[in-house]
Structure formats: structure tokens, C-alpha cells
Design an enzyme around this catalytic site. Sequence first.
Site: not given
Lengths: 380, 216
Positions: A154, A157, A212, A282, A356
Site C-alpha cells: 500500500h 504506508e 493506497r 503494512h 501493521e
Amino acid sequence: DQVLYIVPETFQQVQHLQHLCNTLLLDLWEPLLPEEITTGGKLHIRVPGPLVQEVKDSLDQHMISYKVLIPDVQKLVNQNMPRERTSPEDYVYTRYHPMEEIYQWMIDIEKNNSELVTRHYLGKTTENRTIYYLQISQPSNRIKKIIWMDCGIHAREWISPAFCQWFVKEILQNYKSDPKIARFLQNLDLFVLPVFNIDGYVYSWKEDRLWRKNRSPYNNGTCYGTDLNRNFNSSWGTAGISYNCSSEIFCGPKPESEPETRALAQFFRNKSSDILCYLTIHSYGQYILTPYGSTTKPPSNSEELIDVAKEASAVLKGKYGTSYKVGPTSSILYSNSGSSRDWAHMIGIPFSYTFELRDNGTYGFILPPDQIQPTCEETM
Amino acid sequence: AMEELLPSHFPASRAAAVAAAFIRYRHAGPGRGLALGTIRRAHREDIDAVGRKYHLELVLEDIRDKDSAVNCTAEVLYPLDNKNTVPDVQFTLEGELQNSDEADDMFYNQIKSLDKELVARNIPDSQGNVSPELEPIHLLAWAASGYVIWQNSTENTNFQLAQTKQVTQVKRSDEYLQFDYMILLHEMVSQEIIPWQLTVLWHPRHGVQVPQDSRQ
């Protein structure tokens, strides 16, 4: 920084331009002094980058027309200077880097660590950019199992590609002195893909910081981008997606419709029996996520997956006290189908995790650069 | 019917995000940034014909002082009503928040003494930087966004402030400071970035008000 070309037509315009030069301390290239600005006389002003928009708005407001003579002063300066290749030891890992610099970094890393690192072609993006990954492999007679890590699926990020670069640097700087890393490399090969969604990443630098998806055109070029992490063939199109291109979670017209997705999928299909662990990085949220997103039914090795993740989370927390929550995406976050992590597990890769990274929402995607180091250190 | 929820699971974390947003709106400002820390416990209660109420035990952190954690209990009631969709939030802070008077007053005086109205863009900038002069403006956006987030949250959303695109000060003759903000909200479930315009009034003794806001 930009250089603007203006020819004032009225006395009011002259006055306004003098006012701008004096209050904003703009760099007049021609004439030399604000007092020398006259109607009909040509003006060259250098405007510092952060002020460009403000100055242009002000000129528009006062109906003063201008031309951009030099759109990027630094670029011109660089082009005119003798090319000084900054040595790889100078690469600043605590700053975010644009794609051109990451491409160069991969070349330099391979060159400077040729006994361990090889750069490989994975495929092409929609806009025809080349996707490379780095293989970190200690020469040996045995066939070693692979740990694969990709970053930047993405675009927005940014901490994710920063982490992949950091990770490579840490391994290469410490594999001789750190017994844990040394043992690691005796038994495993590391494959690192620093930026997967290159077109999106470039777009987030040039046009839209919060982009994104990738940059595939749809609907006759009126709409762009598939969410690559909804485009894999893992219960594709069933949950947490949209069939509408204008959505951020558009899953594409069909599974693996995107060249980026296909590039990774083809590679994995060839090598899946050798891959032990799939990691995809991510942000944000501070989670270690296990399969699945597409269903709440747990994977066959659920207990082991969670145990390992919990251990990782505990060690991570030990560094700076940062809390990472652990669990399957479908319980922790939301439903989503077509993710690379789910697909990796479904084709038989036993350990498959989504990380994440920081933070919790305070800065979200636009994480300050002073958090790059602690984020990377704790995740390492 | 009351059931215990796992704090790490999304029903609890979404409700906690709403509670934190509301608390930010009521208590945060240019001199104080409040981040949601740990969710310690969570329960959910189905109330017939009314809605679902989440009972939460949270920790809030003042971002200026990482060690200043404040415990808090909150209740977030998502109504079943189609007409009124704004969740009802009640909360109790256990203990005191760090005093922000000095920072608030300094910001207030700085803005009051400007000749020209303040205008700024992209906070943080693409690289993640917020200049020290703009930090209070950023914290004010974060507090005011709490109002918008609270007003628009459901059990299927999780909003965070992503960035302030633009802020313009509007001079007033009374004691309030007024700013017109264009912010970007990130909605986690849909992953959408939603621009939102809001008018923000602030005064050190009266806190944050959002008299007008509009989704763009």
C-alpha cells in the site's frame, strides 16, 4: 524551489510584487533589488519550495500572470554538478526515500555485499517499472528454506519500505558479529522486496501522499487503482472489498488482474515448497495478524501461528514498551478477502503474517521520521 | 445481556476509538494531545429497543509526556434509532490530566498578537514533520476532529485524523479564536480518505467548539 518569470503590467502589480519580495524574503534573480522592479520589465524570482503554493495563490489573487521558468532548482543544480556518488555507508535509514533512491540503494547494497546479496527481477508494474527483490543467502551446499518479506503493498504506508531497508541494513551489518543472525543465515535464506507497489509509491511522493492502490487505469482512464491486497486469489471478491474502481478496496476485475500481483504469485507458485514464512509489512495499527481475513474459521496451524506471534509481540514490547496486538485479521480488524497473506497460507506456506507497524492513529500513515528508528528497532 | 469482549478485537477497539475521540473533543486542545493507550477491559450490552452499549476501561496518554497515563471508564451507546445515529458517550477520568494552561495561554496570546491571519497547509507534511510553531494548530485539529468523529461513528467505522490539508484563521472581535479547517479523515474499515471542512472555535477557558462542519 521554483523560479518564476513575471512581467508586471500595472503599478499595483509592481507594488504587490515588491511587497511579496520584502515580506517573504524571496530571492530575486532579476532585477537585483525590489526597487528596480518596473512595469514591462522582466522578473525572475526564486521561490523556496514551501512557499511556492502561497506565492502562486497570491499572484493569482492579484491577477498577476507568471510562467514557471525552472520547476525544480535542486534538480538543475544536481544535473550541473559533477556526479558525486554518495557512498552506501551514507545512506540515511532514518529518512523516507523516493523510489529512485531505493532503486540505487538496491544496486549499491548488492555491489557492496556481493558475497551475500543478489538482486533479482520479480516482474513489471502497470506503468512498466521493474520490481526487484534482494536475496540474502549464505553460500552453502544445502538447499535452505526461504523467509520472504515484502513491504509497500500500500503506497501511503511509507514506514513499511523504510523498515525493509532497515532490516536489510541490520542483517548485513551484523551477520558476522551477531551469533543469532549468523545462525539464521546458516539455515535460512532471506528474500526481501522493499517496495511492491512501486507505481503507487511514486504517486504518493509526487501527487497524493495518501494514495493506497496501484495505478491501473479503469473505466476508460477515468478511475485508477486496484487494492493489491484484495487482488490475490484467496476467496477473492467475497469480503471487505468493493467492485467499484473508485473505492480504496477495489479488488480488481478478477483475481491476479494486476501485473504486480501476478509477478508475486508466479514466483510463489514456483517456489512455494521452499518458502517457510511469508511476512508482509503494512501500517498502521500495531498488530501482528494471522490468517484469515476472509473467514473466521481458523487455519489448521492456528495455535502455533498465534503462539509464535505472541512471543514476537512480547519481545517487541520489551524494546520500547510498544504494544502490538495479536490475532486473526477477521477478529482483530475487519473482514477482507484476496489478501496476499491469506493466499500465501492457502498455497501451503505455514507461517504467514501481516505486520501493521506504528502507530495507533496519532499520526497514522504520515509517521514522523524520528519514529523510523524506534519502529524498526523494535520490529527487528 | 452483558458479554465480555476481547480488548484486541475490533468491536472493542472501534468503540474505544469513539470514546477517545469524544474525550479529545471535550478535553484536548492546542496545549494538550490525548492518545488512546491500552484498552484494559471491554463489555457489550444489548439493550432492547435502544441499542448496544459498550462498557470500556481505557488508558489515555498525554502525548507531551509518555509517562502520564490516565485511567478512564467510558460507555458508548450506539443507538438502533435510524433518525438519531450519533453514539451517546459518557466517561469518567480517574485522576487528573496534565495541566495545559501554560501551553494554551501561550498559543492564545501568540495568535491574538498576529498581524495577519494564520494560514497553513499540510500538517503534518508528507515527510511526517510538524514544525514547533504549528504543533498547537495540529493538536487543535486533532481535538476538533474528535467532534466530527464522534458525530459520525457507527459500529462499522473507525475514524482517525490523517492530515490537516489547510487551516485559515478567521479574526473575531470577541475573545474566541476561530479557525476554518479542511482535514482528511482516514476511515479504517473502508480505507477511505474523507475530506471534511470544519469551523473551530477555541478559548483557553472554554475549550473546543465546532459550530459548523461539512463532509466534502
